[in-house]
Structure formats: structure tokens, C-alpha cells
Design an enzyme around this catalytic site. Sequence first.
Site, short mmCIF file in Angstrom:
data_model
loop_
_atom_site.label_atom_id
_atom_site.label_comp_id
_atom_site.label_asym_id
_atom_site.label_seq_id
_atom_site.Cartn_x
_atom_site.Cartn_y
_atom_site.Cartn_z
N LYS A 42 0.10 -12.37 -45.48
CA LYS A 42 -0.64 -11.80 -44.33
C LYS A 42 -1.42 -10.54 -44.76
O LYS A 42 -1.38 -10.15 -45.91
CB LYS A 42 0.32 -11.53 -43.18
C1 LIG Z 1 2.18 -16.74 -40.13
C2 LIG Z 1 2.01 -17.10 -38.72
C3 LIG Z 1 3.08 -17.10 -37.81
C4 LIG Z 1 4.51 -16.98 -38.24
O1 LIG Z 1 4.86 -15.80 -38.88
P1 LIG Z 1 6.16 -15.78 -39.83
O2 LIG Z 1 6.28 -14.35 -40.19
O3 LIG Z 1 5.86 -16.65 -41.01
O4 LIG Z 1 7.31 -16.26 -39.05
C5 LIG Z 1 2.82 -17.32 -36.47
N1 LIG Z 1 1.58 -17.57 -36.04
C6 LIG Z 1 0.53 -17.61 -36.87
C7 LIG Z 1 -0.83 -17.88 -36.31
C8 LIG Z 1 0.70 -17.40 -38.24
O5 LIG Z 1 -0.35 -17.48 -39.06
#
Ligand SMILES: *Cc1c(COP(=O)(O)O)cnc(C)c1O
Length: 372
Positions: free
Chosen positions: A182
Site C-alpha cells: 500500500k
Molecule cells: C488491500 C485492500 C483491502 C484489505 O486490506 P488488508 O490490509 O490486506 O486486509 C481492502 N480493500 C481494498 C480496496 C484493498 O485494496
Amino acid sequence: MIPVASPRIGFEEKEFVLSALGAGELSGNFGGFIPRFESEFAQFCCVDHAVAVSNGTTALHLAIAALGIGPGDEVLVQTFTNMATAFAVSYVGAIPVPIDIDSKTWNINPALIKERITSKTKAIIVVHIFGHPVDMDPVLDIAREHGLFVIEDCAEAHGAKYKGKIVGGLGDVGCFSFYANKIITTGEGGMVTTNNSKLAATLRSLKSLGYGTGKTKFNHDLIGFNYRMPNVIAAIGCAQMKLISENIEKKRWIAAEYSVRLRRYADLQLPIEEGYANAVYWVYHINLRGDLSGRRDAFMAKLKACGVETRESFWPLNKQKVYLDQGIVNEIDCPVANDVGLNGLYLPSGPVITLNEIEIVTSAIDKAICEV
Ligand SMILES: *Cc1c(COP(=O)(O)O)cnc(C)c1O
């Protein structure tokens, strides 16, 4: 191989983690880095409250639970997303109702929301997909008119702006992820943001087992979860906050460098930035069309042969087997998302990518387009 993503680790992560370890402040119950990360992140998002949690999925679950959404309720969900968005709705026993996307931004199409509202609808979850903000005004208007909550899934969009206002405080509650790929990362981690003090208190209680605030801690106020972010992880978050603006600038630079090299291909649909948007380009996502439509596997294989890793798009909610089996979605419902689900992919977009690597990727695409 040029990877689709690899994290950028700065100078202070190690120092902060060692300091948390040295102080014996490991857990999610105490330690200075948790409130510091929360307050710095709240400030960054221009919101009153930020609540650190264990990951983006638990952020979504916590937000939905704290809003009181439960069994039998319906929640309208942007169909094109990471399935964490929809699963969080299922965790509370509510039903995720897929809404198709706009073909230019790949975000929820606000014009399709009203027709799916029923007496059971409680909320709309918008997803600022790939870091491009959703067109929020029409969504907020509909929500106000029908008394619905608006949840922003900001997992891909830290720092993105809609009409100059940063995401995370545009609806009732915002949910972020700090997974390794991210905008900033703590390995695993998440944050819930809100301007509603009462909701923030519920989020804080629910994320930590709903411990009693009365005479005894062990007489619980709520059936809570343990979704706490450990202090050692918040330490990484505090160090990453120093990189967040640079990472966003880098993502915007990556997108500009790709776009200038790829825009001559009519069969590649590139990401755009609407007039209302400041996008953060979490990943550089493209959609194959024209002669390339239906040939994603071959296209991705050609790139792989040139040492370029790519990843296919999200499989939409309306086509997920688990939900088809439950009979709550219809495969043909969301034609735009279905097309992107089959023809979309994203290119290496990590914050440490170099110009030379971007040129290798685009040369590989030149070659793939000739040969596929
Ligand atoms: C990455 C992501 C999530 C989930 O996040 P995690 O930290 O992996 O649980 C939820 N929604 C979107 C749109 C994402 O890209």
C-alpha cells in the site's frame, strides 16, 4: 524480474522498532507509538479521530460493526474491489449488493445506486480504486436522501483528494490498509478514520474486546474483537509517515512516466484523473481493449518473458463463486466491472521503481503489442 510492488523502508523504521522493543512496549494495549501514529494519521487525513487496527480487512469489519449494521441488512458495495470490502459486510451477517462501475475511473457509478436501494439498505461502501477518488457528491446526496451511512474504503488511496478534500473524512467512516504494497506500510496494519466522536469511542471499545469501563474491566460493555495494532507495528507506521508525501509524489511520477510512453496505443485504456480528483495512483492499472481484448493471459505471459511481473485485475463481487452459490449476486449484473475483471491488469508500480525499470516495462509492452 521487475516486481509489481516492493515496499520502501526508510531510515527510522529500525530505530523506532528497537525503541519499542527496548521499552518492552510490544502489544496493542500500551506504548507511545500507537497514539502517535493515530494522531499523525488523523492530522494527515484532516479528521478528528483515527483508530489503529490490525489490518485493512479488520478496519472494514470494525467500521461496519460499529455502525450497527447486522443480520438481514443490505450494504451497497462497489463491485470492482478487493473482496475484503464485501467480506466485511458478510462478517456481520449483512448482504453485500454489487454496484457496477464507471468505465473511465473504474469507481462506483453513482447513477446506478438508487435502483438497488431497498427498505433493508443501511450503507454504501465506496472504494477509491487504485487511488482515484470516487465522485463523492452524488453518493453523499443519495445517502442523505435515504438515510444511509457512507463508508470509504481508502485502502488504496491514502492522501487522494476529491475537490481538494482528502479522503477518509468524506463519509461517515474511512478504512485504510498498511499492507506491504500500500501507499505506506507496516507489513500488516490498518486505520479507521472518522469525525464522529461517539463512533470513535465505539470503534475503540469494539477493537479491544469491549473491555468494561465500569467497576471491573472484565465485565465487558460489548462483544468486541481483538483488532488491536501492536505498538511495535505502530512504530513502523510512525517512521512511514515521514515518507507518505514522497511516496505519493513518486506514484504520481510513475503514472506520468507510464502514460507518456503508452498513450499512443489505442488498444490500451490508461488511468485518467477526473477534474475533481487528485489521484495517488496506488498501482498503474490498464485495461486491454480493441484487438487486445480477451488476450490478457498471452499479454501478461509476454511481459513475464521480458522479466516484467504484472497482476490481473480484481474479480468482481457479482461474479464471486461464494456469492453466486449463496444466490445473492447475478453474474451478468455489472458489465463494466466484468469487462475490466477480464481485461485489466496492473504494471510494476512500487515506490522504489526506477526510470530505467519503467523503460524496460514499456519496451516489453511495445514488444507484447506487436506479438500478441
Ligand atoms: C488491500 C485492500 C483491502 C484489505 O486490506 P488488508 O490490509 O490486506 O486486509 C481492502 N480493500 C481494498 C480496496 C484493498 O485494496
